[in-house]
Design an enzyme around this catalytic site. Structure first.
Site, PDB file in Angstrom:
ATOM      1  N   GLU A  53      -7.145 -22.901 -16.787  1.00 40.16           N
ATOM      2  CA  GLU A  53      -7.464 -24.163 -17.458  1.00 40.16           C
ATOM      3  C   GLU A  53      -8.962 -24.421 -17.415  1.00 40.16           C
ATOM      4  O   GLU A  53      -9.568 -24.851 -18.409  1.00 40.16           O
ATOM      5  CB  GLU A  53      -6.769 -25.347 -16.749  1.00 40.16           C
ATOM      6  CG  GLU A  53      -5.262 -25.264 -16.705  1.00 40.16           C
ATOM      7  CD  GLU A  53      -4.752 -24.545 -15.460  1.00 40.16           C
ATOM      8  OE1 GLU A  53      -5.334 -23.517 -15.090  1.00 40.16           O
ATOM      9  OE2 GLU A  53      -3.760 -25.000 -14.894  1.00 40.16           O
ATOM     10  N   SER A 169       8.137  18.882  -5.059  1.00 41.24           N
ATOM     11  CA  SER A 169       8.328  17.888  -6.122  1.00 41.24           C
ATOM     12  C   SER A 169       7.189  17.889  -7.141  1.00 41.24           C
ATOM     13  O   SER A 169       7.174  17.064  -8.051  1.00 41.24           O
ATOM     14  CB  SER A 169       8.428  16.494  -5.510  1.00 41.24           C
ATOM     15  OG  SER A 169       7.235  16.172  -4.839  1.00 41.24           O
ATOM     16  N   ARG A 185       0.448   1.068  -9.054  1.00 35.38           N
ATOM     17  CA  ARG A 185      -0.266   0.838  -7.784  1.00 35.38           C
ATOM     18  C   ARG A 185      -1.304  -0.255  -7.913  1.00 35.38           C
ATOM     19  O   ARG A 185      -1.620  -0.960  -6.965  1.00 35.38           O
ATOM     20  CB  ARG A 185      -0.993   2.121  -7.343  1.00 35.38           C
ATOM     21  CG  ARG A 185      -0.069   3.169  -6.825  1.00 35.38           C
ATOM     22  CD  ARG A 185      -0.864   4.313  -6.221  1.00 35.38           C
ATOM     23  NE  ARG A 185       0.034   5.397  -5.872  1.00 35.38           N
ATOM     24  CZ  ARG A 185      -0.355   6.587  -5.447  1.00 35.38           C
ATOM     25  NH1 ARG A 185      -1.656   6.852  -5.331  1.00 35.38           N
ATOM     26  NH2 ARG A 185       0.528   7.514  -5.145  1.00 35.38           N
ATOM     27  N   LEU A 205      -2.285   8.276  -1.344  1.00 34.42           N
ATOM     28  CA  LEU A 205      -1.778   6.930  -1.628  1.00 34.42           C
ATOM     29  C   LEU A 205      -2.900   5.919  -1.873  1.00 34.42           C
ATOM     30  O   LEU A 205      -2.915   4.837  -1.291  1.00 34.42           O
ATOM     31  CB  LEU A 205      -0.865   6.437  -0.495  1.00 34.42           C
ATOM     32  CG  LEU A 205       0.331   7.322  -0.161  1.00 34.42           C
ATOM     33  CD1 LEU A 205       1.137   6.713   0.982  1.00 34.42           C
ATOM     34  CD2 LEU A 205       1.238   7.525  -1.364  1.00 34.42           C
ATOM     35  N   GLU A 296       7.207   4.127  -2.957  1.00 37.33           N
ATOM     36  CA  GLU A 296       7.110   5.429  -3.626  1.00 37.33           C
ATOM     37  C   GLU A 296       7.846   6.511  -2.846  1.00 37.33           C
ATOM     38  O   GLU A 296       7.317   7.584  -2.603  1.00 37.33           O
ATOM     39  CB  GLU A 296       5.632   5.813  -3.809  1.00 37.33           C
ATOM     40  CG  GLU A 296       4.876   4.893  -4.743  1.00 37.33           C
ATOM     41  CD  GLU A 296       3.623   5.532  -5.337  1.00 37.33           C
ATOM     42  OE1 GLU A 296       3.510   6.784  -5.343  1.00 37.33           O
ATOM     43  OE2 GLU A 296       2.744   4.771  -5.761  1.00 37.33           O
ATOM     44  N   GLY A 298      10.626   8.164   0.285  1.00 36.76           N
ATOM     45  CA  GLY A 298      11.542   9.038  -0.421  1.00 36.76           C
ATOM     46  C   GLY A 298      12.918   8.419  -0.586  1.00 36.76           C
ATOM     47  O   GLY A 298      13.081   7.201  -0.524  1.00 36.76           O
ATOM     48  N   SER A 304      17.448   2.442   1.909  1.00 34.45           N
ATOM     49  CA  SER A 304      17.310   1.311   2.830  1.00 34.45           C
ATOM     50  C   SER A 304      16.999   0.027   2.074  1.00 34.45           C
ATOM     51  O   SER A 304      17.588  -1.022   2.337  1.00 34.45           O
ATOM     52  CB  SER A 304      16.197   1.568   3.851  1.00 34.45           C
ATOM     53  OG  SER A 304      16.483   2.716   4.602  1.00 34.45           O
TER      54      SER A 304
END
Ligand code: AOF
Ligand code: ZN
Length: 367
Positions: A53, A169, A185, A205, A296, A298, A304
C-alpha cells in the site's frame, strides 16, 4: 474496470514478492484517482521493506487524494518492521479501500478493516478472496498453525522410483525440471533432507539461481544418530546455516565433531521407529521464524512427513523413464498404509508438461 479485474492486477503485482517477501506475505496494491484511473501500483518486495500500500501510494502521490486503494490483503494496523499501512492510507486521504482477504496475523486480523471504517473510509471486502488466500498459502498456514508450510519435492521415474537399486539418482529428470526444482528452493525459508540423502548424494543444498535477495537458506538434516560426516560437502558451504536434528541415540563425540564443523545440533525426542520426532522439529523451526520448508528426500523422510500429516503439498517431476526393480528406491518409503482408505489423499492443483517430463503438484486434502 471491475473490482475483480483490478484485484487480478493487484495479484499479479503481488507476484513480484514471490522470492523476497517471506516470511511476510506477498501483497499487491493499485491506487485509482477519483475518476477511476490507475495512478499508482505497488508490491511488497522484501521482508522489512515498504508494504504494498505504501509503495502504491508513494507512486500515486497527490493523485491518490479522494481515490480508491485496491489491495490483496487487509492493510496492517500494527507497528512491525514498518509503520501501519492504515495510517498511510488515512494520510493520503483515500476514500475507499477494496480488500481481497483478511490478514490472518492476530496483530491485524479484522482490525485493519475496523480502523478504516471508524475513520470514515468505505471498505469493500472479499474481492477474489480465494485467489488472494491461495497466493499466500504458506503465510496463512504458518499464521494459523505456528508450523512451517511443507512442500515435498520429488523427481521420480514413471514407476515412482527416486533412485536405482544401489541409490544412484543422477539424473532422472530433465534440466528444465531441475531448474524449476531450484526455483522452489528460492521460495521456501528452509530446505530439509534425511541423513540418507546426505550420505548417498553428498549434496550442497544451496540456492543457485539468485532469485531470492537473501542468500541465507536454513538447511536442515534429520539425523537421529548423527551419521552426517563432519567433512561432507553440505558443511563445507555455509555451515552456520545448517541444523542437524538428532535423538538421544547420538553420541556426544559425534555431536562435538559436527559442532566443530560449524553446524548447530539440536536434540529432539524420538518417534516409534527411533527417528526424530517430526512435530518437535517443525515446532522448533516454526518458533524460529521458518514459515516454509522444502523437503528434498529421501523416501523415508517423505513417508514421515505424509504419515504425520505435516506435509501440505507435493511437487512431483515425473520422468518418462522406468527404473524397475523391487530394490529400487520408492518415492515414499516407510511401512506404508494398510489400505487405500488410510492413504493420504491429494488434489491435483497443477498438471503440466515440462521439457519431456510431467509436473504434478498436489495439495494434501485436510481431513
Ligand atoms: C500490509 N501490506 O504489503 C504486507 C503486510 O514487519 P512488517 O512491518 O513488515 O509487518 C509484517 C506483517 O504485516 C505481516 O506479518 C503481515 O501481517 C502484514 N503484511 N500488510 O498491510 C503488506 N506485507
Ligand atoms: Zn502494512
Amino acid at each position: 474496470m471491475s473490482w475483480e479485474a483490478l484485484m487480478t492486477q493487484a495479484l499479479s503485482l503481488a507476484e513480484r514478492g514471490r522470492y523476497g517477501a517471506s516470511p511476510n506475505p506477498m501483497v499487491g496494491a493499485v491506487v485509482l484517482d477519483t475518476e477511476g484511473r490507475v495512478v499508482g501500483e505497488g508490491a511488497h518486495l522484501r521482508c522489512g521493506g515498504p508494504h504494498a500500500e505504501v509503495a502504491a501510494l508513494a507512486a500515486a502521490g497527490e493523485r491518490a487524494l479522494g481515490g480508491t486503494l485496491v489491495v490483496t490483503l487487509e492493510p496492517c494496523v500494527h507497528h512491525g518492521r514498518t509503520p501501519p499501512c492504515v495510517d498511510a492510507i488515512l494520510a493520503a486521504a483515500i476514500r475507499r479501500v477494496v480488500i481481497g482477504c483478511l490478514d490472518p496475523n492476530p496483530a491485524v486480523c479484522g482490525r485493519g478493516v475496523e480502523a478504516l471504517r471508524r475513520a470514515g473510509v468505505e471498505v469493500i471486502e472479499g474481492v477474489e478472496s480465494a485467489a488472494c488466500q491461495a497466493l499466500n498459502r504458506k503465510f496463512f498456514h504458518y499464521m494459523e498453525t505456528g508450523l512451517p508450510y511443507v512442500t515435498l519435492k520429488m523427481a521420480v521415474t514413471l514407476d515412482g522410483k527416486l533412485a536405482a537399486r544401489g541409490g544412484r539418482s543422477r539424473w532422472i529428470t530433465s534440466e528444465a525440471s531441475r531448474h524449476e526444482g531450484y526455483a522452489l528452493r528460492e521460495e521456501h525459508d528452509a530446505l530439509l533432507v534425511g541423513v540418507g540423502t546426505v550420505l548417498a548424494d553428498d549434496p550442497r543444498l544451496l540456492r543457485h539461481l539468485g532469485l531470492n535477495p537473501d542468500p541465507h537458506l536454513q538447511r536442515v538434516v534429520l539425523d537421529s544418530r548423527l551419521r552426517t560426516p563432519p567433512e561432507c560437502t553440505l558443511l563445507r558451504h555455509r555451515p552456520a546455516d545448517v541444523v542437524l536434528f538428532c535423538t538421544e541415540r547420538a553420541t556426544p563425540a559425534d555431536r562435538r565433531a559436527l559442532e566443530g564443523s560449524g553446524a548447530r545440533v539440536v536434540e529432539v525426542g524420538s518417534d516409534e521407529r527411533g527417528r526424530c520426532d517430526l512435530r518437535q522439529v517443525m515446532k522448533w523451526l516454526g518458533g524460529r521464524g521458518v514459515s516454509s520448508v522444502l523437503v528434498e528426500g529421501g523416501g523415508e523422510t517423505h513417508w514421515s512427513f505424509l504419515k504425520e500429516g505435516l506435509a501440505q503439498r507435493v511437487h512431483v517431476f515425473l520422468a518418462p523413464m522406468v527404473m524397475g526393480g523391487r530394490e529400487a528406491v520408492p518415492a515414499v518409503g516407510g511401512v506404508g498404509f494398510a489400505s487405500p482408505q488410510e492413504a493420504v489423499r491429494l488434489e491435483f492443483v497443477e498438471v503440466r508438461r515440462l521439457d519431456g517430463d510431467v509436473v504434478l503438484v498436489g495439495e494434501v486434502v485436510r481431513v
